[in-house]
Scaffold this motif. Structure first.
Motif, PDB file in Angstrom:
ATOM      1  N   THR A 125     -39.338  68.513 -33.139  1.00  0.00           N
ATOM      2  CA  THR A 125     -37.901  67.579 -32.912  1.00  0.00           C
ATOM      3  C   THR A 125     -36.994  68.330 -32.667  1.00  0.00           C
ATOM      4  O   THR A 125     -35.909  67.904 -32.026  1.00  0.00           O
ATOM      5  N   GLY A 126     -36.778  69.821 -32.552  1.00  0.00           N
ATOM      6  CA  GLY A 126     -35.795  70.613 -32.330  1.00  0.00           C
ATOM      7  C   GLY A 126     -34.754  70.920 -33.565  1.00  0.00           C
ATOM      8  O   GLY A 126     -33.686  71.325 -33.461  1.00  0.00           O
ATOM      9  N   HIS A 127     -35.061  70.228 -34.540  1.00  0.00           N
ATOM     10  CA  HIS A 127     -34.351  70.031 -35.793  1.00  0.00           C
ATOM     11  C   HIS A 127     -34.663  71.087 -36.661  1.00  0.00           C
ATOM     12  O   HIS A 127     -35.630  71.118 -37.714  1.00  0.00           O
ATOM     13  N   ASP A 128     -33.819  72.370 -36.794  1.00  0.00           N
ATOM     14  CA  ASP A 128     -34.232  73.556 -37.736  1.00  0.00           C
ATOM     15  C   ASP A 128     -33.532  73.338 -38.961  1.00  0.00           C
ATOM     16  O   ASP A 128     -32.171  73.471 -39.112  1.00  0.00           O
ATOM     17  N   ARG A 129     -34.336  73.097 -40.207  1.00  0.00           N
ATOM     18  CA  ARG A 129     -33.571  72.888 -41.485  1.00  0.00           C
ATOM     19  C   ARG A 129     -34.147  74.170 -42.102  1.00  0.00           C
ATOM     20  O   ARG A 129     -34.031  73.799 -43.470  1.00  0.00           O
ATOM     21  N   GLY A 130     -34.667  75.261 -41.739  1.00  0.00           N
ATOM     22  CA  GLY A 130     -34.890  76.355 -42.614  1.00  0.00           C
ATOM     23  C   GLY A 130     -36.435  76.086 -43.214  1.00  0.00           C
ATOM     24  O   GLY A 130     -37.186  75.306 -42.652  1.00  0.00           O
ATOM     25  N   GLU A 131     -36.440  76.678 -44.419  1.00  0.00           N
ATOM     26  CA  GLU A 131     -37.772  76.451 -44.917  1.00  0.00           C
ATOM     27  C   GLU A 131     -38.242  75.415 -45.761  1.00  0.00           C
ATOM     28  O   GLU A 131     -39.222  75.455 -46.321  1.00  0.00           O
ATOM     29  N   ALA A 132     -37.476  74.444 -45.387  1.00  0.00           N
ATOM     30  CA  ALA A 132     -37.555  73.143 -46.025  1.00  0.00           C
ATOM     31  C   ALA A 132     -38.857  72.362 -45.733  1.00  0.00           C
ATOM     32  O   ALA A 132     -39.007  71.725 -44.494  1.00  0.00           O
ATOM     33  N   GLY A 133     -39.991  72.614 -46.624  1.00  0.00           N
ATOM     34  CA  GLY A 133     -41.459  71.913 -46.097  1.00  0.00           C
ATOM     35  C   GLY A 133     -41.755  70.663 -46.791  1.00  0.00           C
ATOM     36  O   GLY A 133     -40.485  69.976 -47.012  1.00  0.00           O
ATOM     37  N   GLY A 135     -44.125  67.093 -47.044  1.00  0.00           N
ATOM     38  CA  GLY A 135     -44.638  66.219 -46.063  1.00  0.00           C
ATOM     39  C   GLY A 135     -43.620  65.310 -45.085  1.00  0.00           C
ATOM     40  O   GLY A 135     -42.426  65.295 -45.292  1.00  0.00           O
ATOM     41  N   ALA A 136     -44.209  64.683 -44.296  1.00  0.00           N
ATOM     42  CA  ALA A 136     -43.128  63.742 -43.595  1.00  0.00           C
ATOM     43  C   ALA A 136     -42.348  62.754 -44.198  1.00  0.00           C
ATOM     44  O   ALA A 136     -42.926  62.271 -45.343  1.00  0.00           O
ATOM     45  N   LYS A 137     -40.978  62.559 -44.075  1.00  0.00           N
ATOM     46  CA  LYS A 137     -40.173  61.734 -44.765  1.00  0.00           C
ATOM     47  C   LYS A 137     -39.383  60.873 -43.889  1.00  0.00           C
ATOM     48  O   LYS A 137     -39.321  60.975 -42.700  1.00  0.00           O
ATOM     49  N   PRO A 138     -39.055  59.553 -44.521  1.00  0.00           N
ATOM     50  CA  PRO A 138     -38.273  58.565 -43.595  1.00  0.00           C
ATOM     51  C   PRO A 138     -36.816  59.238 -43.171  1.00  0.00           C
ATOM     52  O   PRO A 138     -36.394  58.600 -42.386  1.00  0.00           O
ATOM     53  N   THR A 139     -36.344  60.117 -43.658  1.00  0.00           N
ATOM     54  CA  THR A 139     -35.132  60.717 -43.226  1.00  0.00           C
ATOM     55  C   THR A 139     -35.304  61.846 -42.121  1.00  0.00           C
ATOM     56  O   THR A 139     -34.306  62.351 -41.608  1.00  0.00           O
ATOM     57  N   ASP A 140     -36.547  62.057 -41.791  1.00  0.00           N
ATOM     58  CA  ASP A 140     -36.882  63.161 -40.691  1.00  0.00           C
ATOM     59  C   ASP A 140     -36.342  62.807 -39.396  1.00  0.00           C
ATOM     60  O   ASP A 140     -36.091  61.548 -39.024  1.00  0.00           O
ATOM     61  N   HIS A 141     -36.121  63.750 -38.592  1.00  0.00           N
ATOM     62  CA  HIS A 141     -35.645  63.183 -36.952  1.00  0.00           C
ATOM     63  C   HIS A 141     -36.780  62.707 -36.353  1.00  0.00           C
ATOM     64  O   HIS A 141     -38.155  63.394 -36.738  1.00  0.00           O
ATOM     65  N   PRO A 142     -36.879  61.909 -35.359  1.00  0.00           N
ATOM     66  CA  PRO A 142     -38.074  61.280 -34.919  1.00  0.00           C
ATOM     67  C   PRO A 142     -38.676  62.245 -33.990  1.00  0.00           C
ATOM     68  O   PRO A 142     -38.145  63.267 -33.286  1.00  0.00           O
ATOM     69  N   CYS A 143     -39.848  61.952 -33.833  1.00  0.00           N
ATOM     70  CA  CYS A 143     -40.750  62.700 -32.798  1.00  0.00           C
ATOM     71  C   CYS A 143     -40.352  62.216 -31.329  1.00  0.00           C
ATOM     72  O   CYS A 143     -39.926  61.163 -31.212  1.00  0.00           O
ATOM     73  N   PRO A 144     -40.695  63.217 -30.033  1.00  0.00           N
ATOM     74  CA  PRO A 144     -40.402  62.526 -28.959  1.00  0.00           C
ATOM     75  C   PRO A 144     -41.147  61.296 -28.486  1.00  0.00           C
ATOM     76  O   PRO A 144     -40.188  60.548 -27.914  1.00  0.00           O
ATOM     77  N   GLY A 145     -42.419  60.877 -29.060  1.00  0.00           N
ATOM     78  CA  GLY A 145     -42.828  59.838 -28.668  1.00  0.00           C
ATOM     79  C   GLY A 145     -42.178  58.794 -28.915  1.00  0.00           C
ATOM     80  O   GLY A 145     -41.878  57.587 -28.484  1.00  0.00           O
ATOM     81  N   ALA A 146     -41.462  58.588 -30.180  1.00  0.00           N
ATOM     82  CA  ALA A 146     -40.665  57.375 -30.831  1.00  0.00           C
ATOM     83  C   ALA A 146     -39.483  57.231 -29.930  1.00  0.00           C
ATOM     84  O   ALA A 146     -38.948  56.288 -29.706  1.00  0.00           O
ATOM     85  N   ILE A 147     -38.888  57.995 -29.680  1.00  0.00           N
ATOM     86  CA  ILE A 147     -37.416  58.199 -28.866  1.00  0.00           C
ATOM     87  C   ILE A 147     -37.656  57.577 -27.545  1.00  0.00           C
ATOM     88  O   ILE A 147     -37.013  56.802 -26.996  1.00  0.00           O
ATOM     89  N   VAL A 148     -38.829  58.328 -26.710  1.00  0.00           N
ATOM     90  CA  VAL A 148     -38.962  57.911 -25.544  1.00  0.00           C
ATOM     91  C   VAL A 148     -39.504  56.635 -25.238  1.00  0.00           C
ATOM     92  O   VAL A 148     -39.020  55.697 -24.365  1.00  0.00           O
ATOM     93  N   SER A 149     -40.284  56.277 -26.216  1.00  0.00           N
ATOM     94  CA  SER A 149     -40.842  54.938 -26.062  1.00  0.00           C
ATOM     95  C   SER A 149     -39.807  53.645 -26.751  1.00  0.00           C
ATOM     96  O   SER A 149     -39.893  52.445 -26.013  1.00  0.00           O
ATOM     97  N   LEU A 150     -38.972  54.172 -27.434  1.00  0.00           N
ATOM     98  CA  LEU A 150     -37.848  53.261 -27.557  1.00  0.00           C
ATOM     99  C   LEU A 150     -37.034  53.146 -26.494  1.00  0.00           C
ATOM    100  O   LEU A 150     -36.627  52.043 -25.860  1.00  0.00           O
ATOM    101  N   LEU A 151     -36.384  54.187 -25.715  1.00  0.00           N
ATOM    102  CA  LEU A 151     -35.414  54.121 -24.991  1.00  0.00           C
ATOM    103  C   LEU A 151     -35.924  54.095 -23.329  1.00  0.00           C
ATOM    104  O   LEU A 151     -35.197  53.613 -22.424  1.00  0.00           O
ATOM    105  N   ARG A 152     -37.260  54.381 -23.295  1.00  0.00           N
ATOM    106  CA  ARG A 152     -37.772  54.076 -21.843  1.00  0.00           C
ATOM    107  C   ARG A 152     -39.224  53.677 -22.278  1.00  0.00           C
ATOM    108  O   ARG A 152     -40.566  54.377 -21.954  1.00  0.00           O
TER     109      ARG A 152
END
Length: 452
Positions: A125-133, A135-152
């Motif tokens: 995602t390019g979002h560096d939040r340090g060692e905050a490990g 599992g996946a959360k609904p507040t995470d930044h989206p993966c590239p596939g989610a953004i690209v398939s939304l906008l293109r």
């Protein structure tokens, strides 16, 4: 041969609830979401991400130090590549012959050295939040596939983005790692997960098959019912949102009744010689399936190379044994064949290939049967096709491979550049499900040096 009809009951129900789990009303009314034109001419129409989960050893693959100190240089020997002056590991002979089509970035770094989850998240995602490990959360930044398939979104009946063949967990039995999901865009934009092994005879996608008592005509009738219910909203101010929801449902039904979408998954149609060249294992066949999917119109396919964080490239122990016996031969076959296959089909110029990982490995060898531990301070990634400069090495590491010596690069810069090549402005603001403005890659920067 697959003879079943398209789509399961669960999938039908999921489509029926897309208004609740997909785009929120605020998003649908937001001009940045409805207007899908970014103003950036795409260099790539699609993208294949190969994520080497666990953190591959840059020192034993593509940034070897044959003249470095004995405690760091390792057991493998370098061999020349098709890119003059650049050497690869002896166990990557096929990949070495296509390096003139690739860019290596040898100066990657970020802040995460312990948590695989946090490292995977920043790498994708390019979002560096340090060692905050975790599992996946609904507040995470989206993966590239989610953004690209939304906008293109795909121009034809195709799955917008796919992830395969595992939902990699943070350790055996742990939660799914972040970075592969849609995060604050909502679950309706999560990838289509292919969690079956495409190397197994009879491989098919159960969620794209209808039970015998549900015909395509019956499915279409349900689609018309949903369409009518979507247009019966009284408030005219919501007409645009209603139309968008109806269109989204319509695209879903078109996809799930499309023979073209179904055929993209029919890997058995490939010649056996080509399948063998990719590698007759779950990873090689997943990468071949990725090529079929983008050929069928999918925008982004992400291949994750591990069922859990510690299973493959996380070589704390037996680094050289594991790399030599399994990891490097399988990767060499799959990645080199993908690049050659795309080139021969005239697809490489339009397909961005990104080989990413959590981080690198230590420039020292431990006593755990000659293993290497996590190393975030310097590592290497590979990019090719889709507007990437061919035959180029960006940045450099120190004599031992421990530190960045020239042109440091962060994952945010790589992800921002990938978005740019795919026709998406990484600076763009999109409202999340709570209506809060979010920048796609907050710390991103374009890397013009690696562009063709």
């Amino acid at each position: 041969m697959m003879s079943k009809q398209l789509v399961s009951r669960r999938e039908i129900l999921r489509i029926g609830s897309v208004g609740a789990t997909g785009l929120s009303l605020d998003q649908l009314l937001n001009a940045d979401v409805i207007n899908r034109s970014s103003g950036i001419a795409p260099r790539a129409t699609s993208c294949i991400i190969i994520h080497l989960n666990g953190g591959p050893s840059h020192l034993d693959m593509w940034d070897m130090k044959p003249n470095g100190p004995s405690e760091s240089r390792g057991e493998f020997k370098p061999i020349p590549s098709s890119l003059p002056g650049i050497q690869l590991c002896e166990h990557l002979p096929r990949l070495s012959q296509v390096m003139h089509h690739c860019t290596l970035v040898r100066s990657m770094h970020h802040s995460v050295n312990n948590s695989h989850a946090a490292a995977v998240y920043v790498s994708l995602t390019g979002h560096d939040r340090g060692e905050a490990g975790g599992g996946a959360k609904p507040t995470d930044h989206p993966c590239p596939g989610a953004i690209v398939s939304l906008l293109r979104p795909p121009a034809q009946d195709a799955v917008g983005h796919v992830a395969l063949p595992y939902q990699t967990t943070e350790g055996t039995g742990g939660p799914p790692q972040p970075g592969f999901f849609a995060g604050w865009l909502g679950k309706g934009h999560d990838p289509f997960w292919v969690l079956q092994d495409p190397n197994v005879d009879g491989f098919g996608i159960p969620t794209l098959t209808l039970p015998s008592d549900v015909s395509p005509e019956r499915l279409a009738a349900r689609g018309q019912l949903l369409s009518r219910s979507g247009t019966q909203m009284v408030d005219r101010r919501l007409h645009a949102a209603s139309s968008a929801m109806t269109d989204f449902k319509g695209r879903a039904f078109d996809l799930l009744t499309s023979s073209r979408a179904q055929q993209a998954f029919e890997i058995h149609r490939e010649h056996e010689q080509l399948r063998t060249s990719y590698g007759r294992n779950i990873y090689g066949q997943s990468i071949l399936l990725a090529r079929r999917l983008i050929e069928g119109g999918t925008r982004v396919v992400t291949m994750t190379w591990a069922p859990s964080a510690n299973d493959t490239w996380d070589t704390h122990s037996s680094n050289f044994k594991r790399m030599k016996s399994t990891l490097l031969p399988q990767f060499d076959a799959a990645c080199s064949t993908l690049l050659t296959d795309l080139l021969q089909r005239g697809m490489l110029d339009d397909t961005l290939v990104a080989v990413l990982g959590d981080f690198g490995r230590t420039p020292t060898i431990n006593a755990n049967d000659a293993g290497r531990d996590h190393w975030n301070h310097c590592y290497t990634i590979l990019l090719a096709g889709g507007g990437i400069r061919a035959g180029y090495v960006h940045g450099a590491s120190s004599r031992t491979g421990a530190w960045v010596a020239d042109h440091p690069v962060t994952p945010a810069e790589i992800i921002a550049t990938m978005y740019h090549l795919l026709g998406v402005d990484y600076r763009r603001i999109i409202n999340d499900q709570m209506g809060r403005p979010q920048q796609i890659v907050p710390d991103g920067r374009l890397l013009p040096e690696i562009l063709a």
